[in-house]
Scaffold this active site. Structure first.
Site, PDB file in Angstrom:
ATOM      1  N   CYS A 161       0.811  -1.219   0.000  1.00 54.63           N
ATOM      2  CA  CYS A 161       0.000   0.000   0.000  1.00 54.63           C
ATOM      3  C   CYS A 161       0.842   1.265   0.000  1.00 54.63           C
ATOM      4  CB  CYS A 161      -0.915   0.019   1.224  1.00 54.63           C
ATOM      5  SG  CYS A 161      -2.031  -1.390   1.375  1.00 54.63           S
ATOM      6  N   ARG A 202      -5.299   6.777  -3.752  1.00 54.59           N
ATOM      7  CA  ARG A 202      -5.788   5.415  -3.967  1.00 54.59           C
ATOM      8  C   ARG A 202      -6.179   4.764  -2.652  1.00 54.59           C
ATOM      9  NH1 ARG A 202      -3.284   0.876  -2.779  1.00 54.59           N
ATOM     10  NH2 ARG A 202      -3.760  -1.065  -3.886  1.00 54.59           N
TER      11      ARG A 202
END
Length: 271
Positions: A161, A202
């Site tokens: 991530c 995101r």
């Protein structure tokens, strides 16, 4: 022992990168480095198979095979292959690629293999994801150093991530290019900060879509947001960033052409 292979490979790649271009030990040392690099990737496929991440499964297998292939070329040291083919110096190209892999590898594995660095980057991205959410008017609750939630639905921030894979790739490629500092800085600014910022957006999108159940139930919302929309969006963004970097540093295209010419020369000679 296997965990240390990657550091041995990267160390040898760095040494090989620092050796002058026409030194006789550069090619065989780089070849051995690539072979050690391949050993690392050979042991990664099972992890991605268990996660059912078939894209990364394919990429790890490809990385292992490609590394063996490059290692073989370099150890074979066929001087007929290292020169100008179609106007591109293949020796310079493979040297640039070796340098790019060395720098990219160090940039990535520092964070993936060293616990303190791993915790730091994950914690930093977790904190900045919460901050980015607040800027965008989205309330994200931080529950732990790597855990956030929206509407009570928790999401764990992991190394994937942080976008460190893509960031490390661009750092390595840009650093391998022999170009004026102004162009190198421009390529860096248009890639690394942009990728990092887009990745924060995101993360916010995925956790909000999951917590607020944008696409049905929570599981379906997470799947569509994370695996479909975010992945497609990331690929498009990386393509556009790569295009911009190539416009600034056309030397990268020469490197790619040189590697392709080298591979083509091998099959031509074998034929």
């Amino acid at each position: 022992m296997i965990e240390n292979i990657i550091w041995l490979a990267l160390g040898l790649l760095v040494i090989a990168s620092l050796i002058p271009l026409h030194n006789k030990i550069k090619l065989p040392l780089a070849g051995v480095s690539w072979l050690f690099f391949s050993i690392h990737w050979m042991f990664q496929w099972q992890h991605y198979y268990e996660l059912e991440d078939y894209v990364n499964l394919f990429l790890t297998i490809f990385a292992a095979v490609f590394s063996i292939f490059i290692g073989y070329i370099l150890i074979k040291k066929d001087r007929r292959l290292f020169g100008k083919i179609n106007g591109i110096d293949t020796l310079t190209s493979i040297s640039m690629m070796t340098t790019a892999v060395a720098i990219s590898g160090i940039s990535y594995f520092l964070f993936s293999e060293i616990p303190s660095m791993n915790s730091w980057i994950i914690s930093t991205v977790t904190d900045q994801t919460v901050w980015t959410g607040s800027i965008l008017g989205i309330t994200i609750t931080r529950l732990d150093w790597n855990l956030i939630a929206v509407n009570g639905y928790k999401v764990e921030i992991i190394l994937a991530c942080t976008a460190i894979e893509s960031i490390a790739l661009f750092i390595g490629i840009i650093a391998s290019v022999n170009a004026p500092i102004k162009r190198l800085a421009s390529a860096f600014i248009i890639s690394v900060p942009v990728i990092y910022g887009l990745n924060l957006i995101r993360n916010v999108f995925v956790v909000d879509a999951y917590g607020m159940m944008w696409f049905g139930d929570p599981d379906m919302s997470f799947y569509i947001a994370h695996t479909v929309i975010a992945k497609i969006g990331s690929l498009i963004a990386l393509f556009l960033v790569a295009y911009a970097v190539l416009k600034i540093l056309p030397e990268i295209i020469d490197m790619i052409d040189g590697i392709l010419n080298l591979v083509g020369g091998i099959f031509k000679n074998d034929g």
